[in-house]
Design a protein around this motif. Sequence first.
Motif, PDB file in Angstrom:
ATOM      1  N   ILE A  27      11.934  30.946   9.438  1.00 58.49           N
ATOM      2  CA  ILE A  27      11.801  30.363   8.165  1.00 58.49           C
ATOM      3  C   ILE A  27      12.165  29.066   8.055  1.00 58.49           C
ATOM      4  O   ILE A  27      11.586  28.125   7.557  1.00 58.49           O
ATOM      5  CB  ILE A  27      12.786  31.285   7.311  1.00 58.49           C
ATOM      6  N   GLU A  30       8.912  27.162   9.408  1.00 57.77           N
ATOM      7  CA  GLU A  30       8.030  26.994   8.556  1.00 57.77           C
ATOM      8  C   GLU A  30       8.086  25.827   7.497  1.00 57.77           C
ATOM      9  O   GLU A  30       7.624  25.084   7.098  1.00 57.77           O
ATOM     10  CB  GLU A  30       7.780  28.390   7.575  1.00 57.77           C
ATOM     11  N   PHE A  31       9.619  25.534   7.061  1.00 57.44           N
ATOM     12  CA  PHE A  31      10.047  24.525   6.197  1.00 57.44           C
ATOM     13  C   PHE A  31       9.886  23.178   6.891  1.00 57.44           C
ATOM     14  O   PHE A  31       9.279  22.302   6.430  1.00 57.44           O
ATOM     15  CB  PHE A  31      11.699  24.867   5.830  1.00 57.44           C
ATOM     16  N   PHE A  34       6.266  22.168   7.272  1.00 52.07           N
ATOM     17  CA  PHE A  34       5.537  21.766   5.938  1.00 52.07           C
ATOM     18  C   PHE A  34       6.049  20.339   5.719  1.00 52.07           C
ATOM     19  O   PHE A  34       5.254  19.537   5.285  1.00 52.07           O
ATOM     20  CB  PHE A  34       6.144  22.768   4.759  1.00 52.07           C
ATOM     21  N   ARG A 104       1.357  28.644  -0.197  1.00 48.76           N
ATOM     22  CA  ARG A 104       2.298  29.681   0.225  1.00 48.76           C
ATOM     23  C   ARG A 104       1.554  30.224   1.236  1.00 48.76           C
ATOM     24  O   ARG A 104       2.163  30.936   2.614  1.00 48.76           O
ATOM     25  CB  ARG A 104       2.319  30.674  -0.852  1.00 48.76           C
ATOM     26  N   TYR A 107       1.325  27.629   4.268  1.00 48.48           N
ATOM     27  CA  TYR A 107       2.630  27.202   5.195  1.00 48.48           C
ATOM     28  C   TYR A 107       3.956  28.248   5.152  1.00 48.48           C
ATOM     29  O   TYR A 107       4.650  28.256   6.246  1.00 48.48           O
ATOM     30  CB  TYR A 107       3.245  26.070   4.230  1.00 48.48           C
ATOM     31  N   PHE A 108       4.051  29.207   4.561  1.00 46.88           N
ATOM     32  CA  PHE A 108       4.790  30.320   4.307  1.00 46.88           C
ATOM     33  C   PHE A 108       4.794  31.614   4.273  1.00 46.88           C
ATOM     34  O   PHE A 108       5.339  32.599   3.725  1.00 46.88           O
ATOM     35  CB  PHE A 108       5.662  29.900   3.110  1.00 46.88           C
ATOM     36  N   LEU A 111       7.843  33.813   5.624  1.00 46.21           N
ATOM     37  CA  LEU A 111       8.937  34.125   4.681  1.00 46.21           C
ATOM     38  C   LEU A 111       8.448  34.790   3.404  1.00 46.21           C
ATOM     39  O   LEU A 111       9.251  35.890   3.050  1.00 46.21           O
ATOM     40  CB  LEU A 111       8.971  32.719   3.853  1.00 46.21           C
TER      41      LEU A 111
END
Length: 264
Positions: A27, A30-31, A34, A104, A107-108, A111
């Motif tokens: 997680i 990923e942040f 981004f 979403r 990139y995520f 999550l």
Amino acid sequence: METFNEYHLNPEQFPFLKGLQDEWEVIRDEFTIFIQQASPEELKFAYDVLGPKSKTIKTKGDSKYSAFGILFQGLFIEEYIQLHQIQYPDYGTNEASAKALALRNKYFPNLADAIDKVNFGNDNILRNVYFGTFHPGLDIKLHVNYNPHTNRGYLGLIVPKGDIAMKICHEQLYWHEGKFLILDHSYPHCPHNYTNYDRTVLVVDFFKPDKLRDEVIGFEKEQVTQRMQDNPYSLGVFGKSDKAKQEDFIKYGLAHQLEWDKAL
């Protein structure tokens, strides 16, 4: 050994959070990807559209708090935008929803998958999931978050060393990478970041497991309706009730006084 009480809760009470905690490095990555690789347009969209906005929680200086996320009131952001037909200055409802879904997915995905797994096995207990960043020098004024139906968890992702803390009652509590800090935010509190670095956590609001589910769902529906009427860009997370009242300042000050009396 860490001590817990009525406002600082033991994460082991909430085993469903382990599904997120076990993935904390993924997680975090990923942040980070981004923030480092997203285009200026994608970054602007994330903070303008995917971030809950408050009109009542204030800071003591110019340093700010920034946030964006993918789950609000138990719905992924693109569904939430459609449900409430949110209109933005630069985007219509359908465009904002489509862009949110694309962002979403791009990139995520991990999550989102972790959220799905937790909610599938726990009757949609997770309500809000978003990244919260304290920028250097941030000092947020005393406030409450009137959400008696939920607790708030902070999963540490990027936590530099130094004076970054949550002042609640007479305590200063700290975030740690890879671990959850769980609070009952109905107690007056004021966080700060007195370092030269950003601090980022994954904010996770979840229904209190000891409350009847029908009751908390009913309360959430009424609260979100009012908050969205007052400020659609709050995404139902913040509202007028977050503003500290006189009795909150008294409660906060009394907690400190009692602790000082014990020490003396």
